[in-house]
Design a protein around this motif. Structure first.
Motif, PDB file in Angstrom:
ATOM      1  N   ALA A  72      33.336  -8.588  57.215  1.00 22.66           N
ATOM      2  CA  ALA A  72      32.871  -9.949  57.506  1.00 22.66           C
ATOM      3  C   ALA A  72      31.635  -9.966  58.398  1.00 22.66           C
ATOM      4  CB  ALA A  72      33.992 -10.761  58.143  1.00 22.66           C
ATOM      5  N   THR A  73      31.345  -8.875  59.087  1.00 19.53           N
ATOM      6  CA  THR A  73      30.119  -8.809  59.893  1.00 19.53           C
ATOM      7  C   THR A  73      28.871  -8.621  59.041  1.00 19.53           C
ATOM      8  OG1 THR A  73      30.151  -6.388  60.168  1.00 19.53           O
ATOM      9  CG2 THR A  73      31.430  -7.699  61.752  1.00 19.53           C
ATOM     10  N   GLY A  74      29.063  -8.341  57.740  1.00 17.41           N
ATOM     11  CA  GLY A  74      27.948  -8.019  56.865  1.00 17.41           C
ATOM     12  C   GLY A  74      27.797  -6.524  56.638  1.00 17.41           C
ATOM     13  N   LYS A 305      27.978  -8.679  69.606  1.00 16.86           N
ATOM     14  CA  LYS A 305      27.001  -9.714  69.257  1.00 16.86           C
ATOM     15  C   LYS A 305      25.610  -9.115  69.058  1.00 16.86           C
ATOM     16  CE  LYS A 305      29.544 -13.340  71.680  1.00 16.86           C
ATOM     17  NZ  LYS A 305      29.599 -14.197  72.898  1.00 16.86           N
ATOM     18  N   ARG A 306      25.261  -8.128  69.895  1.00 18.01           N
ATOM     19  CA  ARG A 306      23.931  -7.512  69.781  1.00 18.01           C
ATOM     20  C   ARG A 306      23.761  -6.814  68.429  1.00 18.01           C
ATOM     21  NH1 ARG A 306      21.614  -6.021  75.396  1.00 18.01           N
ATOM     22  NH2 ARG A 306      20.572  -4.255  74.422  1.00 18.01           N
ATOM     23  N   ILE A 307      24.756  -6.016  68.039  1.00 17.95           N
ATOM     24  CA  ILE A 307      24.570  -5.206  66.837  1.00 17.95           C
ATOM     25  C   ILE A 307      24.907  -5.978  65.560  1.00 17.95           C
ATOM     26  CG2 ILE A 307      26.877  -4.150  66.813  1.00 17.95           C
ATOM     27  CD1 ILE A 307      23.451  -2.581  65.855  1.00 17.95           C
ATOM     28  N   VAL A 308      25.779  -6.961  65.657  1.00 16.14           N
ATOM     29  CA  VAL A 308      26.091  -7.752  64.458  1.00 16.14           C
ATOM     30  C   VAL A 308      25.002  -8.785  64.190  1.00 16.14           C
ATOM     31  CG1 VAL A 308      27.693  -9.422  63.434  1.00 16.14           C
ATOM     32  CG2 VAL A 308      28.584  -7.387  64.597  1.00 16.14           C
ATOM     33  N   ASP A 309      24.598  -9.536  65.227  1.00 13.06           N
ATOM     34  CA  ASP A 309      23.711 -10.677  65.025  1.00 13.06           C
ATOM     35  C   ASP A 309      22.304 -10.494  65.574  1.00 13.06           C
ATOM     36  OD1 ASP A 309      25.575 -12.327  63.682  1.00 13.06           O
ATOM     37  OD2 ASP A 309      26.576 -12.722  65.584  1.00 13.06           O
ATOM     38  N   GLY A 310      21.976  -9.301  66.043  1.00  9.48           N
ATOM     39  CA  GLY A 310      20.636  -9.046  66.538  1.00  9.48           C
ATOM     40  C   GLY A 310      19.602  -9.085  65.426  1.00  9.48           C
ATOM     41  N   PRO A 311      18.316  -9.138  65.761  1.00  5.34           N
ATOM     42  CA  PRO A 311      17.261  -9.260  64.744  1.00  5.34           C
ATOM     43  C   PRO A 311      17.221  -8.094  63.755  1.00  5.34           C
ATOM     44  CG  PRO A 311      16.332  -8.761  66.908  1.00  5.34           C
ATOM     45  CD  PRO A 311      17.763  -9.119  67.133  1.00  5.34           C
ATOM     46  N   ASN A 312      17.679  -6.927  64.177  1.00  2.00           N
ATOM     47  CA  ASN A 312      17.753  -5.779  63.283  1.00  2.00           C
ATOM     48  C   ASN A 312      19.200  -5.339  63.083  1.00  2.00           C
ATOM     49  OD1 ASN A 312      14.789  -5.245  62.975  1.00  2.00           O
ATOM     50  ND2 ASN A 312      14.954  -5.034  65.196  1.00  2.00           N
ATOM     51  N   LYS A 319      23.110  -4.473  53.142  1.00  2.00           N
ATOM     52  CA  LYS A 319      23.109  -4.819  51.714  1.00  2.00           C
ATOM     53  C   LYS A 319      24.251  -4.068  51.038  1.00  2.00           C
ATOM     54  CE  LYS A 319      18.086  -5.462  51.618  1.00  2.00           C
ATOM     55  NZ  LYS A 319      18.187  -6.919  51.744  1.00  2.00           N
ATOM     56  N   GLU A 320      25.105  -4.807  50.370  1.00  2.40           N
ATOM     57  CA  GLU A 320      26.292  -4.226  49.747  1.00  2.40           C
ATOM     58  C   GLU A 320      25.915  -3.217  48.670  1.00  2.40           C
ATOM     59  OE1 GLU A 320      29.181  -6.404  46.907  1.00  2.40           O
ATOM     60  OE2 GLU A 320      30.054  -6.647  48.909  1.00  2.40           O
ATOM     61  N   ALA A 321      26.694  -2.154  48.578  1.00  4.75           N
ATOM     62  CA  ALA A 321      26.474  -1.137  47.548  1.00  4.75           C
ATOM     63  C   ALA A 321      26.610  -1.746  46.165  1.00  4.75           C
ATOM     64  CB  ALA A 321      27.462   0.010  47.722  1.00  4.75           C
ATOM     65  N   THR A 322      25.756  -1.326  45.240  1.00 10.97           N
ATOM     66  CA  THR A 322      25.796  -1.898  43.888  1.00 10.97           C
ATOM     67  C   THR A 322      27.060  -1.521  43.137  1.00 10.97           C
ATOM     68  OG1 THR A 322      24.580  -0.028  42.925  1.00 10.97           O
ATOM     69  CG2 THR A 322      23.275  -1.868  43.754  1.00 10.97           C
ATOM     70  N   ILE A 323      27.766  -0.460  43.565  1.00  7.68           N
ATOM     71  CA  ILE A 323      29.017  -0.087  42.904  1.00  7.68           C
ATOM     72  C   ILE A 323      30.044  -1.201  42.996  1.00  7.68           C
ATOM     73  CG2 ILE A 323      30.065   1.021  44.932  1.00  7.68           C
ATOM     74  CD1 ILE A 323      30.235   2.351  41.318  1.00  7.68           C
ATOM     75  N   PHE A 324      29.880  -2.083  44.006  1.00 10.47           N
ATOM     76  CA  PHE A 324      30.767  -3.226  44.177  1.00 10.47           C
ATOM     77  C   PHE A 324      30.187  -4.509  43.574  1.00 10.47           C
ATOM     78  CE2 PHE A 324      31.715  -0.592  48.035  1.00 10.47           C
ATOM     79  CZ  PHE A 324      32.976  -0.164  47.616  1.00 10.47           C
ATOM     80  N   GLY A 325      29.080  -4.389  42.866  1.00  6.18           N
ATOM     81  CA  GLY A 325      28.466  -5.564  42.270  1.00  6.18           C
ATOM     82  C   GLY A 325      27.382  -6.168  43.101  1.00  6.18           C
ATOM     83  N   GLY A 326      26.895  -5.408  44.102  1.00  7.78           N
ATOM     84  CA  GLY A 326      25.782  -5.876  44.921  1.00  7.78           C
ATOM     85  C   GLY A 326      24.503  -5.916  44.128  1.00  7.78           C
ATOM     86  N   PRO A 327      23.366  -6.237  44.775  1.00  7.68           N
ATOM     87  CA  PRO A 327      22.095  -6.379  44.064  1.00  7.68           C
ATOM     88  C   PRO A 327      21.681  -5.090  43.375  1.00  7.68           C
ATOM     89  CG  PRO A 327      21.755  -6.294  46.418  1.00  7.68           C
ATOM     90  CD  PRO A 327      23.224  -6.426  46.209  1.00  7.68           C
ATOM     91  N   THR A 328      21.181  -5.216  42.173  1.00  9.50           N
ATOM     92  CA  THR A 328      20.715  -4.069  41.405  1.00  9.50           C
ATOM     93  C   THR A 328      19.217  -4.185  41.196  1.00  9.50           C
ATOM     94  OG1 THR A 328      21.211  -5.266  39.361  1.00  9.50           O
ATOM     95  CG2 THR A 328      22.901  -3.774  40.184  1.00  9.50           C
TER      96      THR A 328
END
Length: 448
Positions: A72-74, A305-312, A319-328
């Motif tokens: 859920a953190t991305g 909060k720093r590592i989940v929502d920081g600018p980097n 980005k989700e792995a494409t094996i799970f249907g992420g962007p190709t």
């Protein structure tokens, strides 16, 4: 519990001049996740950049909801702490751990924690013992090469005789391959993972050469040794110059003066296309490193909060792995439509400029860096072109996609660095070859 923040008195090491040779590691023939050059790619060739969280599973086996909370953190990756039975565990629930990762669409980095500080920590397991554990779990691992990375042993050598790391790691890789493992392998540095004596930095090629499948990635853990931007940039530059694959397998945060510079780590990882995995979700004996207090995702700590929502941070860059249907990868159709489309006004093309510099050069190779800057209006994408005049060639690239035709080179933005506000800049870099002369070409930049 592992040592995280080491009070180290690091002696200044004499610099030894050497010729740096770019080593472009060939893509592995193994199925699943693999190394290609300095990058990790999926079976379909799509680049995969780890954005993840460490989870201390072996000590908190009941906290299975953490996998969903980490997702859920991305995050696209979870590094799972396992035990071989020498100090913790044994973790005989590997099949269930992999299932939890897959259910939550996370790439699973599995590590044996018992090796932490071997040679200095008397109870620690050797890397050879860690490999023996992986062999006992082989039935759960075979066939999962698209989803699982095997991190052979956590921080496998302490500060005592750190030089033993090279042979121990090379032999562990050979034993893994000799026992039929085809997974992407990850190997941690010595000095409790922080490599302050530079054993991994100076012997990485020996480790990569030990893998007959050319499918090993090196891993650095960044804590108090890496408390300045200069120390972080210098260390990462050495690996980029050598063309070695690297991930930041653990790091913490600057909670007081002199601690790890987490903001530089995250920014450099993003700009270089390096994976990182933050330590850790919860359950530390020193809770300063807990990202979620008491495993509660609604109670993110300052570090969380720093590592989940920081600018980097994870949410902005994962980005989700494409094996799970992420962007190709986008495939441009080649069929010309027979129906004339309705003509609509074309928005004006935005302006941009680009500057080129040779930031490092050695016999036969060099590193080029290009800065792209938007003009007086925001842009959504950019393209930089140039022609080499002296026979140079691009051999590797980060933060852009590059195509070449003879001396002509075209570089385009990737998904995360095309949008630039008015006057804003981004950078991309590449490794190249040269012979005789290495003059700076004239660049042209177009944007929309």
């Amino acid at each position: 519990m592992k040592r995280k923040l080491l009070a180290l008195c690091v002696a200044v090491l004499a610099a030894v001049a050497s010729v740096l040779v770019v080593y472009l590691q060939p893509a592995s023939a193994a199925a699943g996740l693999r190394v290609s050059g300095t990058k990790i790619v999926e079976a379909n060739g799509q680049e995969f950049i780890m954005r993840g969280v460490n989870h201390p599973h072996v000590w908190y086996t009941g906290q299975t909801s953490s996998f969903a909370n980490i997702k859920a953190t991305g995050a696209n990756t979870v590094r799972v702490v396992l035990g071989s039975g020498k100090r913790w565990g044994p973790s005989n629930d590997v099949a269930n751990v992999i299932s939890l990762c897959k259910q939550n669409r996370l790439i699973c980095v599995l590590e044996v924690h018992d090796t932490t500080g071997y040679g200095e920590e008397g109870a620690a397991a050797s890397l050879d013992e860690a490999v023996n554990y992986w062999i006992t779990q082989k039935s759960a691992l075979v066939g999962q090469e698209n989803y699982v990375v095997i991190n052979i042993g956590n921080e496998p050598i302490g500060n005592t005789n750190a030089a033993q790391w090279t042979d121990a790691t090379a032999n562990a890789i050979k034993k893994m391959r000799g026992n039929g493992f085809e997974h992407l392998l990850m190997v941690d540095a010595p000095n409790w993972g922080q490599d302050w004596q530079y054993v991994m930095r100076d012997n990485g090629q020996t480790i990569l050469n030990a893998d007959t499948q050319h499918n090993t990635v090196l891993s650095i853990h960044m804590y108090a040794v890496f408390n300045t931007a200069a120390s972080i940039v210098d260390y990462l530059n050495r690996f980029r110059t050598n063309g070695w694959p690297l991930v930041i397998g653990e790091f913490g945060w600057r909670f007081s003066s002199g601690e790890v510079d987490d903001e530089t780590i995250a920014a450099e990882a993003r700009s270089r296309g390096l994976g990182y995995i933050a330590w850790s979700w919860s359950g530390n004996t020193d809770p300063i490193l807990d990202m979620a207090l008491n495993f509660d995702p609604n109670q993110l700590s300052t570090w969380g909060k720093r590592i989940v929502d920081g600018p980097n941070g994870i949410r902005a860059t994962g980005k989700e792995a494409t094996i799970f249907g992420g962007p190709t990868p986008t495939i441009t159709p080649t069929v010309t439509p027979t129906v004339t489309p309705t003509v609509t006004p074309t928005p004006p093309t935005g302006a941009c400029s680009a500057t080129y510099k040779v930031s490092g050069q050695w016999g036969g190779g060099f590193q080029g860096d290009v800065r792209v800057t938007a003009g007086n209006a925001a842009i959504k994408s950019w393209t930089v072109t140039w022609a080499f005049a002296n026979g140079q060639a691009v051999t590797n690239v980060w933060n852009a996609t590059i195509s070449s035709s003879g001396p002509n080179v075209t570089a385009r933005n990737v998904g995360y660095n095309g949008n630039l506000g008015a006057g804003a800049s981004t950078t991309f870099g590449f490794l190249g070859s040269w012979n005789g002369s290495n003059n700076v070409p004239t660049l042209s930049c177009t944007a929309s």
